[in-house]
Design a protein around this motif. Structure first.
Motif, PDB file in Angstrom:
ATOM      1  N   THR A  11       1.019   1.004  28.434  1.00  0.00           N
ATOM      2  CA  THR A  11       2.159   0.951  27.519  1.00  0.00           C
ATOM      3  C   THR A  11       3.438   1.276  28.279  1.00  0.00           C
ATOM      4  N   ARG A  12       4.533   0.683  27.813  1.00  0.00           N
ATOM      5  CA  ARG A  12       5.851   0.951  28.400  1.00  0.00           C
ATOM      6  C   ARG A  12       6.856   1.114  27.255  1.00  0.00           C
ATOM      7  N   GLY A  13       7.418   2.304  27.138  1.00  0.00           N
ATOM      8  CA  GLY A  13       8.442   2.545  26.125  1.00  0.00           C
ATOM      9  C   GLY A  13       7.982   2.319  24.700  1.00  0.00           C
ATOM     10  N   LEU A  14       6.716   2.537  24.428  1.00  0.00           N
ATOM     11  CA  LEU A  14       6.152   2.220  23.113  1.00  0.00           C
ATOM     12  C   LEU A  14       6.776   3.118  22.037  1.00  0.00           C
ATOM     13  N   THR A  15       7.270   2.491  20.989  1.00  0.00           N
ATOM     14  CA  THR A  15       8.041   3.207  19.970  1.00  0.00           C
ATOM     15  C   THR A  15       7.675   2.728  18.574  1.00  0.00           C
ATOM     16  N   LYS A  16       7.561   3.686  17.646  1.00  0.00           N
ATOM     17  CA  LYS A  16       7.349   3.365  16.235  1.00  0.00           C
ATOM     18  C   LYS A  16       8.120   4.352  15.379  1.00  0.00           C
ATOM     19  N   GLN A  17       8.853   3.810  14.402  1.00  0.00           N
ATOM     20  CA  GLN A  17       9.689   4.625  13.545  1.00  0.00           C
ATOM     21  C   GLN A  17       9.356   4.369  12.087  1.00  0.00           C
ATOM     22  N   PHE A  18       9.318   5.437  11.277  1.00  0.00           N
ATOM     23  CA  PHE A  18       9.152   5.341   9.837  1.00  0.00           C
ATOM     24  C   PHE A  18      10.414   5.886   9.191  1.00  0.00           C
ATOM     25  N   GLY A  19      11.248   5.005   8.685  1.00  0.00           N
ATOM     26  CA  GLY A  19      12.526   5.463   8.147  1.00  0.00           C
ATOM     27  C   GLY A  19      13.336   6.106   9.252  1.00  0.00           C
ATOM     28  N   GLY A  20      13.775   7.336   9.036  1.00  0.00           N
ATOM     29  CA  GLY A  20      14.539   8.041  10.055  1.00  0.00           C
ATOM     30  C   GLY A  20      13.693   8.875  10.985  1.00  0.00           C
ATOM     31  N   PHE A  21      12.351   8.806  10.826  1.00  0.00           N
ATOM     32  CA  PHE A  21      11.450   9.622  11.646  1.00  0.00           C
ATOM     33  C   PHE A  21      10.808   8.776  12.737  1.00  0.00           C
ATOM     34  N   ARG A  22      11.021   9.175  13.991  1.00  0.00           N
ATOM     35  CA  ARG A  22      10.443   8.445  15.124  1.00  0.00           C
ATOM     36  C   ARG A  22       9.086   9.063  15.445  1.00  0.00           C
ATOM     37  N   ALA A  23       8.015   8.392  15.007  1.00  0.00           N
ATOM     38  CA  ALA A  23       6.666   8.929  15.160  1.00  0.00           C
ATOM     39  C   ALA A  23       6.179   8.841  16.597  1.00  0.00           C
ATOM     40  N   VAL A  24       6.464   7.735  17.274  1.00  0.00           N
ATOM     41  CA  VAL A  24       6.147   7.556  18.697  1.00  0.00           C
ATOM     42  C   VAL A  24       7.447   7.149  19.376  1.00  0.00           C
ATOM     43  N   ASP A  25       7.809   7.898  20.419  1.00  0.00           N
ATOM     44  CA  ASP A  25       9.160   7.800  20.963  1.00  0.00           C
ATOM     45  C   ASP A  25       9.135   7.462  22.455  1.00  0.00           C
ATOM     46  N   GLY A  26       8.971   6.159  22.761  1.00  0.00           N
ATOM     47  CA  GLY A  26       9.077   5.711  24.149  1.00  0.00           C
ATOM     48  C   GLY A  26       7.950   6.169  25.050  1.00  0.00           C
ATOM     49  N   VAL A  27       6.709   6.007  24.606  1.00  0.00           N
ATOM     50  CA  VAL A  27       5.555   6.488  25.379  1.00  0.00           C
ATOM     51  C   VAL A  27       5.167   5.505  26.476  1.00  0.00           C
ATOM     52  N   ASP A  28       5.059   6.009  27.698  1.00  0.00           N
ATOM     53  CA  ASP A  28       4.517   5.270  28.844  1.00  0.00           C
ATOM     54  C   ASP A  28       3.132   5.841  29.145  1.00  0.00           C
ATOM     55  N   LEU A  29       2.117   5.001  29.077  1.00  0.00           N
ATOM     56  CA  LEU A  29       0.746   5.484  29.242  1.00  0.00           C
ATOM     57  C   LEU A  29      -0.104   4.428  29.922  1.00  0.00           C
ATOM     58  N   THR A  30      -0.920   4.857  30.880  1.00  0.00           N
ATOM     59  CA  THR A  30      -1.930   3.983  31.460  1.00  0.00           C
ATOM     60  C   THR A  30      -3.280   4.698  31.392  1.00  0.00           C
ATOM     61  N   VAL A  31      -4.326   3.949  31.053  1.00  0.00           N
ATOM     62  CA  VAL A  31      -5.684   4.497  30.992  1.00  0.00           C
ATOM     63  C   VAL A  31      -6.569   3.634  31.876  1.00  0.00           C
ATOM     64  N   ARG A  32      -7.151   4.244  32.886  1.00  0.00           N
ATOM     65  CA  ARG A  32      -7.977   3.504  33.837  1.00  0.00           C
ATOM     66  C   ARG A  32      -9.291   3.071  33.200  1.00  0.00           C
ATOM     67  N   THR A  33      -9.717   1.858  33.498  1.00  0.00           N
ATOM     68  CA  THR A  33     -10.975   1.327  32.977  1.00  0.00           C
ATOM     69  C   THR A  33     -12.154   2.217  33.373  1.00  0.00           C
ATOM     70  N   GLY A  34     -13.042   2.470  32.414  1.00  0.00           N
ATOM     71  CA  GLY A  34     -14.245   3.244  32.682  1.00  0.00           C
ATOM     72  C   GLY A  34     -14.066   4.743  32.633  1.00  0.00           C
ATOM     73  N   THR A  35     -12.960   5.210  32.050  1.00  0.00           N
ATOM     74  CA  THR A  35     -12.697   6.645  31.967  1.00  0.00           C
ATOM     75  C   THR A  35     -12.488   7.078  30.526  1.00  0.00           C
ATOM     76  N   VAL A  36     -12.425   8.401  30.334  1.00  0.00           N
ATOM     77  CA  VAL A  36     -12.079   8.977  29.030  1.00  0.00           C
ATOM     78  C   VAL A  36     -10.702   9.611  29.157  1.00  0.00           C
ATOM     79  N   CYS A  37      -9.783   9.167  28.317  1.00  0.00           N
ATOM     80  CA  CYS A  37      -8.450   9.766  28.240  1.00  0.00           C
ATOM     81  C   CYS A  37      -8.323  10.452  26.890  1.00  0.00           C
ATOM     82  N   ALA A  38      -8.070  11.755  26.902  1.00  0.00           N
ATOM     83  CA  ALA A  38      -7.890  12.504  25.662  1.00  0.00           C
ATOM     84  C   ALA A  38      -6.410  12.658  25.363  1.00  0.00           C
ATOM     85  N   VAL A  39      -6.050  12.456  24.112  1.00  0.00           N
ATOM     86  CA  VAL A  39      -4.673  12.637  23.658  1.00  0.00           C
ATOM     87  C   VAL A  39      -4.641  13.862  22.748  1.00  0.00           C
ATOM     88  N   LEU A  40      -3.950  14.903  23.207  1.00  0.00           N
ATOM     89  CA  LEU A  40      -3.815  16.137  22.444  1.00  0.00           C
ATOM     90  C   LEU A  40      -2.433  16.210  21.825  1.00  0.00           C
TER      91      LEU A  40
END
Length: 324
Positions: A11-40
């Motif tokens: 992902t590059r700059g991934l963003t999602k907004q609900f009304g005036g609330f920015r739920a996801v704000d410019g997320v850059d993320l890479t997940v390597r194939t064959g691994t477990v990535c935990a999001v806390l």
């Protein structure tokens, strides 16, 4: 083949907004194939919204995201064929049996009737649900429902699995069983993106942990990386008696160069730990003073400490429209 891609998720700059609330704000993320990535992240941090965009269930407002090279907006159909999704609540029909539920999922995902029935039988065996296969789901325990939900997400053997707080509400025994299932899937080549509020779960399963707070990625690394970033390890010494602890504290302080805390039981000492090479000399000095060390351990910071150190409490006035 999908496994030829180095990155299962980008992902590059991934963003999602609900009304005036920015739920996801410019997320850059890479997940390597064959691994477990935990999001806390705390409640309302943006974890579920992030998963929904990656799973093509929500359209991003800005930025980009791809799954095995397929854009989640332009190639949504291709992405859906490559993923399985297990949400926080079982996506199964209460009035159907376990077998019927899995067959329905298989048919909806394009399997022939025969193939759906065969795959359902295989998954019921794999998740130890064979004896309950003819029972309506309304008679299932919470752990059985979660196992069936995970089985349903695997009906087409997807190379990427999204697990959105999959063990919420499960007892420790059932949670451990789910962990073993996830580990088995990853050993077979499946990539997993796991959102969780159980820090032990991330520590147990994840090759890599990212921490999201208020829609932004605020930390990224292995569990050890994150623990080291929060603070130094702690040396813990268990001694014979309270008198030994009092005398031993001054000796330990000479070697660690830091303050020594006497535990409430008055028989244990704790001190910031810096140099392993000092430990043998310190133990010799304690023994020379007639102080016997019953146990010695070096404790790293916990993921709980990491979590509280790098996240803020969620804003009580914010809302993510049901997303966690």
């Amino acid at each position: 083949m999908t496994t030829d891609y180095e990155w299962a998720i980008e992902t590059r700059g991934l963003t999602k907004q609900f009304g005036g609330f920015r739920a996801v704000d410019g997320v850059d993320l890479t997940v390597r194939t064959g691994t477990v990535c935990a999001v806390l992240g705390p409640n309302g941090a943006g974890k579920t919204t992030l998963v929904r965009m990656l799973a093509t269930l929500l359209r991003p407002d800005d930025g980009s995201a791809s799954v095995f090279g397929h854009d989640v907006v332009r190639d949504a159909t291709a992405v859906r064929s490559l993923i399985g999704v297990t949400g926080q609540y079982a996506s199964v029909d209460e009035d159907l049996t376990a077998t019927e539920n899995l067959i329905v999922f298989g048919r909806l995902l394009g399997l022939s009737r025969a193939r759906a029935r065969t795959r359902a039988a295989d998954l019921l065996d794999e998740f130890d649900l064979r004896e309950a296969s003819g029972r309506p789901l309304k008679h299932f325990s919470g752990g059985m429902r979660r196992r069936l939900d995970l089985a349903a997400s695997l009906i087409t053997n997807p190379p990427l699995l999204f697990l959105d707080e999959p063990t919420t509400g499960l007892d420790p025994r059932t949670r451990a069983r789910m962990w073993a299932t996830v580990e088995s899937l990853v050993s077979g080549g499946t990539t997993v993106l796991l959102t969780t509020q159980y820090l032990e779960e991330a520590d147990q399963l994840a090759d890599r942990i990212v921490v999201v707070d208020k829609g932004r990625l605020v930390a990224d690394g292995t569990a050890n990386d994150l623990k080291s970033a929060v603070g130094s390890s702690t040396l813990v010494l268990a001694l014979d008696d309270a008198e030994s602890a009092v005398r031993g504290a001054s000796i330990v302080e000479r070697f660690t160069g830091a303050g020594v805390e006497v535990a409430p039981d008055a028989r244990s000492l704790r001190s910031p730990f810096v140099d392993m090479t000092e430990v043998p000399e310190m133990l010799i000095a304690l023994r020379s003073a007639g102080i016997r060390v019953a146990e010695i351990a070096v404790q790293k910071p916990t993921l709980d400490q990491v979590f509280f150190a790098i996240t803020d409490l969620p804003d009580a006035t914010s809302s993510e429209e049901g997303a966690a």
